[in-house]
Design a protein around this motif. Structure first.
Motif, PDB file in Angstrom:
ATOM      1  N   ARG A   1      38.166 -35.001  94.850  1.00  0.00           N
ATOM      2  CA  ARG A   1      37.829 -35.027  93.427  1.00  0.00           C
ATOM      3  C   ARG A   1      38.964 -34.428  92.590  1.00  0.00           C
ATOM      4  O   ARG A   1      39.326 -34.954  91.539  1.00  0.00           O
ATOM      5  N   PHE A   2      39.552 -33.332  93.080  1.00  0.00           N
ATOM      6  CA  PHE A   2      40.684 -32.703  92.403  1.00  0.00           C
ATOM      7  C   PHE A   2      41.829 -33.714  92.271  1.00  0.00           C
ATOM      8  O   PHE A   2      42.404 -33.881  91.190  1.00  0.00           O
TER       9      PHE A   2
ATOM     10  N   PRO B   1      33.743 -37.533  86.062  1.00  0.00           N
ATOM     11  CA  PRO B   1      34.397 -37.571  84.750  1.00  0.00           C
ATOM     12  C   PRO B   1      34.606 -39.008  84.268  1.00  0.00           C
ATOM     13  O   PRO B   1      34.929 -39.906  85.054  1.00  0.00           O
ATOM     14  N   VAL B   2      34.432 -39.200  82.986  1.00  0.00           N
ATOM     15  CA  VAL B   2      34.601 -40.519  82.375  1.00  0.00           C
ATOM     16  C   VAL B   2      36.007 -41.057  82.658  1.00  0.00           C
ATOM     17  O   VAL B   2      36.183 -42.247  82.927  1.00  0.00           O
TER      18      VAL B   2
ATOM     19  N   VAL C   1      36.803 -22.796  87.131  1.00  0.00           N
ATOM     20  CA  VAL C   1      35.368 -22.596  87.301  1.00  0.00           C
ATOM     21  C   VAL C   1      34.670 -23.725  86.546  1.00  0.00           C
ATOM     22  O   VAL C   1      34.931 -23.938  85.369  1.00  0.00           O
ATOM     23  N   ASP C   2      33.815 -24.431  87.238  1.00  0.00           N
ATOM     24  CA  ASP C   2      33.055 -25.535  86.630  1.00  0.00           C
ATOM     25  C   ASP C   2      33.943 -26.600  85.982  1.00  0.00           C
ATOM     26  O   ASP C   2      33.596 -27.169  84.948  1.00  0.00           O
ATOM     27  N   THR C   3      35.080 -26.852  86.585  1.00  0.00           N
ATOM     28  CA  THR C   3      35.961 -27.914  86.096  1.00  0.00           C
ATOM     29  C   THR C   3      35.388 -29.265  86.522  1.00  0.00           C
ATOM     30  O   THR C   3      34.538 -29.327  87.423  1.00  0.00           O
ATOM     31  N   PRO C   4      35.838 -30.354  85.915  1.00  0.00           N
ATOM     32  CA  PRO C   4      35.306 -31.670  86.290  1.00  0.00           C
ATOM     33  C   PRO C   4      35.402 -31.972  87.789  1.00  0.00           C
ATOM     34  O   PRO C   4      34.486 -32.556  88.357  1.00  0.00           O
TER      35      PRO C   4
ATOM     36  N   GLN D   1      29.173 -41.949  95.609  1.00  0.00           N
ATOM     37  CA  GLN D   1      30.468 -41.793  96.281  1.00  0.00           C
ATOM     38  C   GLN D   1      31.183 -40.549  95.768  1.00  0.00           C
ATOM     39  O   GLN D   1      31.750 -39.785  96.551  1.00  0.00           O
ATOM     40  N   TRP D   2      31.169 -40.364  94.438  1.00  0.00           N
ATOM     41  CA  TRP D   2      31.797 -39.182  93.844  1.00  0.00           C
ATOM     42  C   TRP D   2      31.205 -37.911  94.441  1.00  0.00           C
ATOM     43  O   TRP D   2      31.930 -36.996  94.823  1.00  0.00           O
ATOM     44  N   ALA D   3      29.882 -37.859  94.541  1.00  0.00           N
ATOM     45  CA  ALA D   3      29.202 -36.671  95.061  1.00  0.00           C
ATOM     46  C   ALA D   3      29.560 -36.391  96.511  1.00  0.00           C
ATOM     47  O   ALA D   3      29.546 -35.238  96.944  1.00  0.00           O
ATOM     48  N   ASN D   4      29.901 -37.435  97.270  1.00  0.00           N
ATOM     49  CA  ASN D   4      30.229 -37.269  98.683  1.00  0.00           C
ATOM     50  C   ASN D   4      31.703 -36.994  98.953  1.00  0.00           C
ATOM     51  O   ASN D   4      32.080 -36.733 100.089  1.00  0.00           O
ATOM     52  N   LEU D   5      32.523 -37.052  97.912  1.00  0.00           N
ATOM     53  CA  LEU D   5      33.940 -36.748  98.097  1.00  0.00           C
ATOM     54  C   LEU D   5      34.122 -35.249  98.310  1.00  0.00           C
ATOM     55  O   LEU D   5      33.344 -34.436  97.802  1.00  0.00           O
TER      56      LEU D   5
END
Length: 161
Positions: free
Chosen positions: A136-137, A109-110, A98-101, A127-131
């Motif tokens: 992302r995982f 994430p940095v 839940v709410d992981t990076p 780009q991150w937001a559109n993955l």
């Protein structure tokens, strides 16, 4: 009503295997990232030894299993039942993700940003937001400290390509 693109990406994420995983797709000698994501979402630690004790058909069923919340709960109970009598004992319960990076659309994430920069990969916040969540995982799992990063360049290329 949910965005059609988001719904399509979600359906694809449930059973999508990455090209860099192709050396074990079909034989399922390793747990693919789409299944590892489901395990994190349902809160279950399935060891590789558990996975390998499952039949080929059972492994394929897990790959194809829906990642809808009710389906994940059913999957969790099925896996607990299947592993109960295995040599390593029943799969262990974990806190569900839940709410992981990798679930954060607006906060890259940095570690992912640093890994991209170190490899000369341009990865923007947009780009991150559109993955997809699975993309992302994948990136978050592959950049972890101590992880063998041999698939990371291929992962960046695949998810950003």
């Amino acid at each position: 009503m949910a965005d059609a693109g988001v719904m399509k990406r979600s359906l694809i994420s449930a059973n999508h295997c990455f090209a860099f995983e192709r050396d074990f797709v079909g034989t399922w000698r390793c747990i693919p990232l789409c299944v590892r994501r489901k395990l994190d979402l349902m809160g279950l630690k399935l060891k590789l030894s558990h996975w390998l004790e499952l039949s080929q058909t059972q492994r394929q069923e897990l790959v194809d299993w829906s990642d809808a919340p009710d389906a994940l709960e059913q999957c969790r109970e099925t896996l607990r039942s299947l592993t109960r009598s295995m040599a390593d004992g029943m799969a262990k319960d974990l806190a569900p993700a839940v709410d992981t990076p990798w679930q954060q659309v607006h906060a890259m994430p940095v570690e992912v940003a640093d890994a991209a920069t170190a490899r000369g990969v341009r990865l923007t916040a947009a780009q991150w937001a559109n993955l997809s969540e699975l993309d992302r995982f994948c990136l978050c799992k592959l950049v972890r400290p101590g992880h063998d990063h041999h698939n990371l360049a291929a992962a960046f290329s695949e998810v950003l390509g």
